[in-house]
Design a protein around this motif. Sequence first.
Motif, PDB file in Angstrom:
ATOM      1  N   SER A  25      54.750  49.680  47.754  1.00 44.72           N
ATOM      2  CA  SER A  25      54.859  49.927  49.197  1.00 44.72           C
ATOM      3  C   SER A  25      55.816  48.961  49.897  1.00 44.72           C
ATOM      4  N   HIS A  26      56.202  47.869  49.225  1.00 40.51           N
ATOM      5  CA  HIS A  26      57.055  46.825  49.805  1.00 40.51           C
ATOM      6  C   HIS A  26      56.407  46.164  51.016  1.00 40.51           C
ATOM      7  N   ARG A  27      55.072  46.171  51.030  1.00 40.08           N
ATOM      8  CA  ARG A  27      54.320  45.513  52.098  1.00 40.08           C
ATOM      9  C   ARG A  27      53.624  44.289  51.528  1.00 40.08           C
ATOM     10  N   LEU A  28      53.351  43.340  52.380  1.00 34.64           N
ATOM     11  CA  LEU A  28      52.654  42.137  51.960  1.00 34.64           C
ATOM     12  C   LEU A  28      51.173  42.445  51.756  1.00 34.64           C
ATOM     13  N   ARG A  29      50.661  42.094  50.606  1.00 35.35           N
ATOM     14  CA  ARG A  29      49.227  42.160  50.328  1.00 35.35           C
ATOM     15  C   ARG A  29      48.654  40.787  50.644  1.00 35.35           C
ATOM     16  N   VAL A  30      48.008  40.652  51.789  1.00 32.69           N
ATOM     17  CA  VAL A  30      47.501  39.360  52.232  1.00 32.69           C
ATOM     18  C   VAL A  30      46.322  38.948  51.355  1.00 32.69           C
ATOM     19  N   ARG A  31      46.413  37.773  50.752  1.00 36.70           N
ATOM     20  CA  ARG A  31      45.345  37.228  49.903  1.00 36.70           C
ATOM     21  C   ARG A  31      44.413  36.335  50.713  1.00 36.70           C
ATOM     22  N   HIS A  32      44.988  35.564  51.635  1.00 36.94           N
ATOM     23  CA  HIS A  32      44.201  34.674  52.480  1.00 36.94           C
ATOM     24  C   HIS A  32      45.086  34.193  53.638  1.00 36.94           C
ATOM     25  N   TYR A  33      44.467  33.408  54.495  1.00 34.46           N
ATOM     26  CA  TYR A  33      45.159  32.879  55.670  1.00 34.46           C
ATOM     27  C   TYR A  33      45.168  31.360  55.609  1.00 34.46           C
ATOM     28  N   LEU A  34      46.244  30.773  56.080  1.00 36.23           N
ATOM     29  CA  LEU A  34      46.403  29.326  56.150  1.00 36.23           C
ATOM     30  C   LEU A  34      46.515  28.917  57.611  1.00 36.23           C
ATOM     31  N   VAL A  35      46.226  27.653  57.886  1.00 39.66           N
ATOM     32  CA  VAL A  35      46.361  27.108  59.237  1.00 39.66           C
ATOM     33  C   VAL A  35      47.370  25.968  59.175  1.00 39.66           C
ATOM     34  N   ALA A  36      48.303  25.968  60.120  1.00 38.33           N
ATOM     35  CA  ALA A  36      49.263  24.868  60.247  1.00 38.33           C
ATOM     36  C   ALA A  36      48.964  24.119  61.538  1.00 38.33           C
ATOM     37  N   ASP A  37      49.041  22.798  61.450  1.00 37.16           N
ATOM     38  CA  ASP A  37      48.761  21.972  62.624  1.00 37.16           C
ATOM     39  C   ASP A  37      49.953  21.998  63.589  1.00 37.16           C
ATOM     40  N   PRO A  38      49.811  21.373  64.747  1.00 34.83           N
ATOM     41  CA  PRO A  38      50.896  21.406  65.739  1.00 34.83           C
ATOM     42  C   PRO A  38      52.231  20.824  65.258  1.00 34.83           C
ATOM     43  N   ARG A  39      52.214  19.981  64.210  1.00 34.54           N
ATOM     44  CA  ARG A  39      53.462  19.437  63.654  1.00 34.54           C
ATOM     45  C   ARG A  39      54.077  20.374  62.620  1.00 34.54           C
ATOM     46  N   GLN A  45      42.810  23.985  53.679  1.00 36.95           N
ATOM     47  CA  GLN A  45      41.855  25.086  53.665  1.00 36.95           C
ATOM     48  C   GLN A  45      42.549  26.447  53.616  1.00 36.95           C
ATOM     49  N   ARG A  46      41.910  27.363  52.892  1.00 34.00           N
ATOM     50  CA  ARG A  46      42.341  28.769  52.868  1.00 34.00           C
ATOM     51  C   ARG A  46      41.174  29.590  53.409  1.00 34.00           C
ATOM     52  N   PHE A  47      41.497  30.621  54.157  1.00 36.28           N
ATOM     53  CA  PHE A  47      40.457  31.418  54.803  1.00 36.28           C
ATOM     54  C   PHE A  47      40.573  32.875  54.372  1.00 36.28           C
ATOM     55  N   PRO A  48      39.430  33.525  54.115  1.00 42.61           N
ATOM     56  CA  PRO A  48      39.472  34.908  53.641  1.00 42.61           C
ATOM     57  C   PRO A  48      39.915  35.915  54.706  1.00 42.61           C
ATOM     58  N   GLY A  49      39.750  35.548  55.965  1.00 41.32           N
ATOM     59  CA  GLY A  49      40.111  36.467  57.037  1.00 41.32           C
ATOM     60  C   GLY A  49      40.665  35.755  58.255  1.00 41.32           C
ATOM     61  N   LEU A  50      41.278  36.523  59.111  1.00 43.18           N
ATOM     62  CA  LEU A  50      41.847  35.995  60.351  1.00 43.18           C
ATOM     63  C   LEU A  50      40.758  35.416  61.258  1.00 43.18           C
TER      64      LEU A  50
END
Length: 66
Positions: A25-39, A45-50
């Motif tokens: 499909s040429h689409r991204l298969r999201v495995r997990h979500y990451l958080v980036a700090d203000p910098r 940490q990895r998160f299973p959902g938004l």
Amino acid sequence: MIGNVTAWGQSGYTILEEGELDPVSHRLRVRHYLVADPRGETLEQRFPGLTEARAFIDYLENDLTA
């Protein structure tokens, strides 16, 4: 591969999609979500959902104001 980046909260945190490109499909298969700090540094940490990633940022911001 990193997909969409979403700003969340009031302190400059962002949520990043991480996954693999689906060859059919040429689409991204999201495995997990990451958080980036203000910098812009990605936290461990990895998160299973938004929802979980948003809740973590809310927790961090509430902890900073306490």
